[in-house]
Design an enzyme around this catalytic site. Structure first.
Site, PDB file in Angstrom:
ATOM      1  N   ARG A   1       0.817  -1.223   0.000  1.00  0.00           N
ATOM      2  CA  ARG A   1       0.000   0.000   0.000  1.00  0.00           C
ATOM      3  C   ARG A   1       0.847   1.268   0.000  1.00  0.00           C
ATOM      4  O   ARG A   1       0.423   2.314  -0.480  1.00  0.00           O
ATOM      5  CB  ARG A   1      -0.948  -0.005   1.200  1.00  0.00           C
ATOM      6  CG  ARG A   1      -2.194  -0.824   0.906  1.00  0.00           C
ATOM      7  CD  ARG A   1      -3.083  -0.910   2.085  1.00  0.00           C
ATOM      8  NE  ARG A   1      -2.391  -1.540   3.214  1.00  0.00           N
ATOM      9  CZ  ARG A   1      -2.951  -1.784   4.388  1.00  0.00           C
ATOM     10  NH1 ARG A   1      -4.193  -1.445   4.600  1.00  0.00           N
ATOM     11  NH2 ARG A   1      -2.276  -2.363   5.346  1.00  0.00           N
TER      12      ARG A   1
ATOM     13  N   LYS B   1      -0.774 -19.545   3.414  1.00  0.00           N
ATOM     14  CA  LYS B   1      -1.672 -19.881   4.503  1.00  0.00           C
ATOM     15  C   LYS B   1      -1.816 -18.690   5.450  1.00  0.00           C
ATOM     16  O   LYS B   1      -0.936 -17.828   5.411  1.00  0.00           O
ATOM     17  CB  LYS B   1      -1.182 -21.126   5.244  1.00  0.00           C
ATOM     18  CG  LYS B   1       0.082 -20.852   6.092  1.00  0.00           C
ATOM     19  CD  LYS B   1       0.394 -21.973   7.018  1.00  0.00           C
ATOM     20  CE  LYS B   1      -0.271 -21.849   8.350  1.00  0.00           C
ATOM     21  NZ  LYS B   1       0.425 -21.050   9.345  1.00  0.00           N
TER      22      LYS B   1
ATOM     23  N   HIS C   1       4.645 -24.632   3.666  1.00  0.00           N
ATOM     24  CA  HIS C   1       6.097 -24.660   3.468  1.00  0.00           C
ATOM     25  C   HIS C   1       6.753 -25.914   4.046  1.00  0.00           C
ATOM     26  O   HIS C   1       7.872 -26.247   3.696  1.00  0.00           O
ATOM     27  CB  HIS C   1       6.763 -23.369   3.972  1.00  0.00           C
ATOM     28  CG  HIS C   1       6.879 -23.262   5.464  1.00  0.00           C
ATOM     29  ND1 HIS C   1       5.860 -22.828   6.261  1.00  0.00           N
ATOM     30  CD2 HIS C   1       7.911 -23.522   6.304  1.00  0.00           C
ATOM     31  CE1 HIS C   1       6.257 -22.813   7.522  1.00  0.00           C
ATOM     32  NE2 HIS C   1       7.500 -23.234   7.578  1.00  0.00           N
TER      33      HIS C   1
ATOM     34  N   LYS D   1      10.262 -28.860   2.680  1.00  0.00           N
ATOM     35  CA  LYS D   1      11.461 -29.244   3.447  1.00  0.00           C
ATOM     36  C   LYS D   1      12.031 -30.534   2.845  1.00  0.00           C
ATOM     37  O   LYS D   1      11.290 -31.466   2.532  1.00  0.00           O
ATOM     38  CB  LYS D   1      11.122 -29.414   4.931  1.00  0.00           C
ATOM     39  CG  LYS D   1      10.716 -28.065   5.573  1.00  0.00           C
ATOM     40  CD  LYS D   1      10.569 -28.140   7.073  1.00  0.00           C
ATOM     41  CE  LYS D   1       9.902 -26.915   7.657  1.00  0.00           C
ATOM     42  NZ  LYS D   1      10.774 -25.828   8.056  1.00  0.00           N
TER      43      LYS D   1
ATOM     44  N   GLU E   1       8.536 -25.508  18.884  1.00  0.00           N
ATOM     45  CA  GLU E   1       9.197 -24.215  18.647  1.00  0.00           C
ATOM     46  C   GLU E   1       9.637 -23.632  19.977  1.00  0.00           C
ATOM     47  O   GLU E   1       8.924 -23.773  20.979  1.00  0.00           O
ATOM     48  CB  GLU E   1       8.216 -23.243  17.985  1.00  0.00           C
ATOM     49  CG  GLU E   1       7.767 -23.684  16.617  1.00  0.00           C
ATOM     50  CD  GLU E   1       6.975 -22.580  15.933  1.00  0.00           C
ATOM     51  OE1 GLU E   1       7.597 -21.765  15.248  1.00  0.00           O
ATOM     52  OE2 GLU E   1       5.758 -22.530  16.113  1.00  0.00           O
TER      53      GLU E   1
ATOM     54  N   ASP F   1      -3.189 -22.808  13.504  1.00  0.00           N
ATOM     55  CA  ASP F   1      -1.952 -22.268  12.941  1.00  0.00           C
ATOM     56  C   ASP F   1      -1.016 -23.378  12.445  1.00  0.00           C
ATOM     57  O   ASP F   1      -0.334 -23.208  11.439  1.00  0.00           O
ATOM     58  CB  ASP F   1      -1.237 -21.418  14.010  1.00  0.00           C
ATOM     59  CG  ASP F   1       0.005 -20.713  13.480  1.00  0.00           C
ATOM     60  OD1 ASP F   1      -0.088 -20.121  12.384  1.00  0.00           O
ATOM     61  OD2 ASP F   1       1.057 -20.759  14.146  1.00  0.00           O
TER      62      ASP F   1
ATOM     63  N   HIS G   1       0.488 -27.889   8.616  1.00  0.00           N
ATOM     64  CA  HIS G   1       1.770 -28.596   8.636  1.00  0.00           C
ATOM     65  C   HIS G   1       1.664 -30.018   9.190  1.00  0.00           C
ATOM     66  O   HIS G   1       2.142 -30.971   8.591  1.00  0.00           O
ATOM     67  CB  HIS G   1       2.807 -27.826   9.459  1.00  0.00           C
ATOM     68  CG  HIS G   1       2.947 -26.386   9.064  1.00  0.00           C
ATOM     69  ND1 HIS G   1       2.891 -25.972   7.753  1.00  0.00           N
ATOM     70  CD2 HIS G   1       3.142 -25.255   9.790  1.00  0.00           C
ATOM     71  CE1 HIS G   1       3.047 -24.654   7.693  1.00  0.00           C
ATOM     72  NE2 HIS G   1       3.204 -24.198   8.921  1.00  0.00           N
TER      73      HIS G   1
ATOM     74  N   LYS H   1       4.458 -23.496  21.133  1.00  0.00           N
ATOM     75  CA  LYS H   1       5.416 -22.386  21.178  1.00  0.00           C
ATOM     76  C   LYS H   1       6.059 -22.360  22.552  1.00  0.00           C
ATOM     77  O   LYS H   1       5.482 -22.833  23.524  1.00  0.00           O
ATOM     78  CB  LYS H   1       4.698 -21.060  20.947  1.00  0.00           C
ATOM     79  CG  LYS H   1       3.958 -21.010  19.621  1.00  0.00           C
ATOM     80  CD  LYS H   1       4.469 -19.896  18.752  1.00  0.00           C
ATOM     81  CE  LYS H   1       3.771 -19.857  17.430  1.00  0.00           C
ATOM     82  NZ  LYS H   1       4.671 -19.941  16.289  1.00  0.00           N
TER      83      LYS H   1
HETATM   84  C1  BG6 Z   1       4.005 -20.947  10.319  1.00  0.00           C
HETATM   85  C2  BG6 Z   1       3.240 -20.591  11.557  1.00  0.00           C
HETATM   86  O1  BG6 Z   1       3.155 -21.540   9.371  1.00  0.00           O
HETATM   87  O2  BG6 Z   1       5.041 -21.878  10.651  1.00  0.00           O
HETATM   88  C3  BG6 Z   1       4.176 -19.998  12.610  1.00  0.00           C
HETATM   89  O3  BG6 Z   1       2.244 -19.628  11.233  1.00  0.00           O
HETATM   90  C4  BG6 Z   1       5.323 -20.936  12.869  1.00  0.00           C
HETATM   91  O4  BG6 Z   1       3.466 -19.748  13.822  1.00  0.00           O
HETATM   92  C5  BG6 Z   1       6.005 -21.358  11.569  1.00  0.00           C
HETATM   93  O5  BG6 Z   1       6.257 -20.269  13.704  1.00  0.00           O
HETATM   94  C6  BG6 Z   1       7.030 -22.456  11.811  1.00  0.00           C
HETATM   95  O6  BG6 Z   1       7.769 -22.702  10.634  1.00  0.00           O
HETATM   96  P1  BG6 Z   1       9.227 -23.331  10.717  1.00  0.00           P
HETATM   97  O7  BG6 Z   1       9.585 -23.640   9.297  1.00  0.00           O
HETATM   98  O8  BG6 Z   1      10.112 -22.295  11.345  1.00  0.00           O
HETATM   99  O9  BG6 Z   1       9.121 -24.556  11.579  1.00  0.00           O
END
Ligand code: BG6
Length: 484
Positions: free
Chosen positions: A45, A144, A174, A178, A212, A231, A236, A336
């Site tokens: 923007r 996502k 993503h 990997k 994480e 999330d 994933h 987390k």
């Molecule tokens: C994202 C989530 O899709 O994946 C995040 O929204 C998360 O909350 C992240 O931290 C983790 O990705 P990676 O590749 O660092 O494990």
């Protein structure tokens, strides 16, 4: 040979673009892999000149590229590809300006990467079409989260589908980019040693952990409305589960792999109000210490709306109701502010029916441990003889590493490099098809509904631990434990 294309990133100055997309594009450019790619146009923007945009990309690349990968020489040619275009999602005139830029480039193909609020995806696609920017060589990449539940996801998919065919729609997860996830397919389907044993006759349980150590960082507001289940599990963890559990596909073509993943998602037993407490655990981090540093609890980090009903940790005992996996629990957990960052899939095999040995090898089961990060590895945990002149034959654990040690740094890449390259080349194998995403949401909705119906509590855990003690109990009650 497919025609050259321009890549347009909506949300081009956002966090994802800065940390992941532009560094990944730089790497593809550096390795001369993106032959088809012509211009890279970031939109946002703000009103920014091309030169100012390039200057900020340069400094961000120097921050976010892996050490040693920055190169002035590569930058000088990468720089020439970069453009910036101001877009307000609802302003038709902005799309006209973008159109002039793209017409000037001469590349027939266009790939639109939508990395903005998903609620804008539909509008952006309509505007692109109205401005005449979608042709038979155009595709769209969707970041996502695609929706918040099945209903919102279907709505976004529907709106996008009015403009882009499914064959031109690339939904990113993503984790599928990997390297080890793809290696899992190679190990599983390339070796007669593993294929026959990949079933309930031999496998006792499967564990998928995505841990994480970071908190919610600057995304507290989004996260408070989302939670770990939406999330991380919706995408994933369910994607990993479907790859582990799928039947052998008839070929490695995208449609064949996605058909098999779909069957797994459809076979997931719904979580109900009756079994939610036995099959799921919700947690939220309280203050604690991670990697030796004191950190705040989720609720103290900021005054997020909805936060007191949000889980930052979830563990689930999932059941796949099909011939291959009947009776094999799939334990999933993610959270987390856990003790460390790692993602791992563990296939734990059944024990021998009878022990012949002096020591009790009961806790020493055979396992295939597939580590996605921080380092990538696949190792087989087996038993052999404890060496030496002991009186009795006894067992000891031994690990066989199936990782290619010769793989060097040049062969490592970020998941976004793989996925951007595939999207540029039109390969959908590592992207989620519409029915997969919607089926995953359908199952997640059952979990949320069950939590609402029976008031499944969110249990506190101290930051720096592996979640609430109920997560241990989830397995202990079945006589099992998490592989740590
Ligand atoms: C994202 C989530 O899709 O994946 C995040 O929204 C998360 O909350 C992240 O931290 C983790 O990705 P990676 O590749 O660092 O494990």
């Amino acid at each position: 040979m497919k025609p050259a294309l321009d890549l347009v990133i909506f949300g081009g100055t956002g966090d994802l673009s800065t940390r992941k997309l532009l560094p990944a594009l730089f790497q593809l450019h550096r390795h001369q892999l993106a032959d088809r790619l012509n211009l890279i146009v970031a939109t946002g923007r703000a009103t920014i000149s091309d030169e100012d945009f390039r200057a900020s990309v340069k400094s961000n690349l120097q921050t976010f590229l892996p050490e040693g990968d920055w190169s002035e020489e590569v930058w000088s040619s990468f720089h020439d590809r970069l453009r910036y275009s101001t877009i307000h999602s609802d302003k038709a005139a902005d799309y006209e300006v973008l159109g002039e830029l793209l017409d000037g480039s001469g590349a027939p193909g266009r790939l639109y990467y939508l990395a903005t609020l998903p609620s804008l995806y539909g509008e952006m696609c309509q505007q692109l079409r109205a401005a005449g920017l979608v042709n038979e060589h155009s595709g769209v990449v969707l970041e996502k989260p695609i929706g918040h539940d099945l209903e919102s996801c279907s709505q976004i998919n529907e709106e996008v589908a009015q403009v882009f065919a499914e064959e031109s729609t690339f939904r990113i997860d993503h984790y599928l980019g990997k390297e080890t996830v793809q290696n899992l397919l190679a190990v599983r389907f390339g070796n007669p040693l593993f294929s026959p044993m990949w079933r309930n006759t031999f496998v006792d349980n499967v564990q998928i952990t995505v841990a994480e150590d970071i908190g919610v960082e600057g995304r507290g507001d989004y996260y408070a409305k989302t939670g770990a289940l939406r999330d991380m599990v919706q995408n994933h963890l369910l994607q990993l589960l479907s790859i582990v559990a799928m039947e052998p596909p008839v070929s490695l073509r995208a449609a064949d792999i996605r058909d098999e993943k779909m069957k797994v998602l459809r076979a997931l037993m719904p979580i109900t109000a009756d079994n939610a407490r036995a099959c799921t655990v919700r947690g939220r981090y309280a203050a604690g210490a991670v990697n030796g540093e004191a950190v705040k609890g989720f609720l103290e980090e900021a005054d997020f709306q909805y936060a007191d009903a949000t889980e930052t940790f979830v563990a689930i005992k999932a059941t796949i109701n099909n011939w291959r996996w009947a009776g094999v629990p799939f334990y999933l957990r993610t959270g987390k502010r856990l003790s460390r960052r790692y993602s791992e899939i563990v296939i734990e095999y059944k024990r021998q029916p009878f022990s012949l040995f002096a020591n009790d090898p009961n806790e020493l089961t055979n396992k295939l441990v597939i580590r996605l990060q921080p380092e990538e590895s696949i190792s087989l945990h087996t038993l052999n003889k404890k060496p030496g002149l002991t009186n009795k034959l006894s067992l000891q654990p031994v690990e066989l590493h199936l990782t290619d040690e010769s793989r060097n740094k040049a062969q490592s890449y970020d998941a976004y490099e793989r996925l951007l390259l595939d999207a540029i080349n039109g390969d959908q194998t590592l992207f989620m098809r519409r029915d997969e995403v919607e089926t995953a949401w359908r199952w997640i909705d059952t979990v949320i509904e069950a939590w609402e119906q029976n008031g499944t509590p969110v249990k506190d855990y101290n930051a720096g631990t592996m979640g609430p003690s109920n997560a241990i109990a989830l397995m202990a009650i079945d006589g099992r434990s998490w592989y740590e």
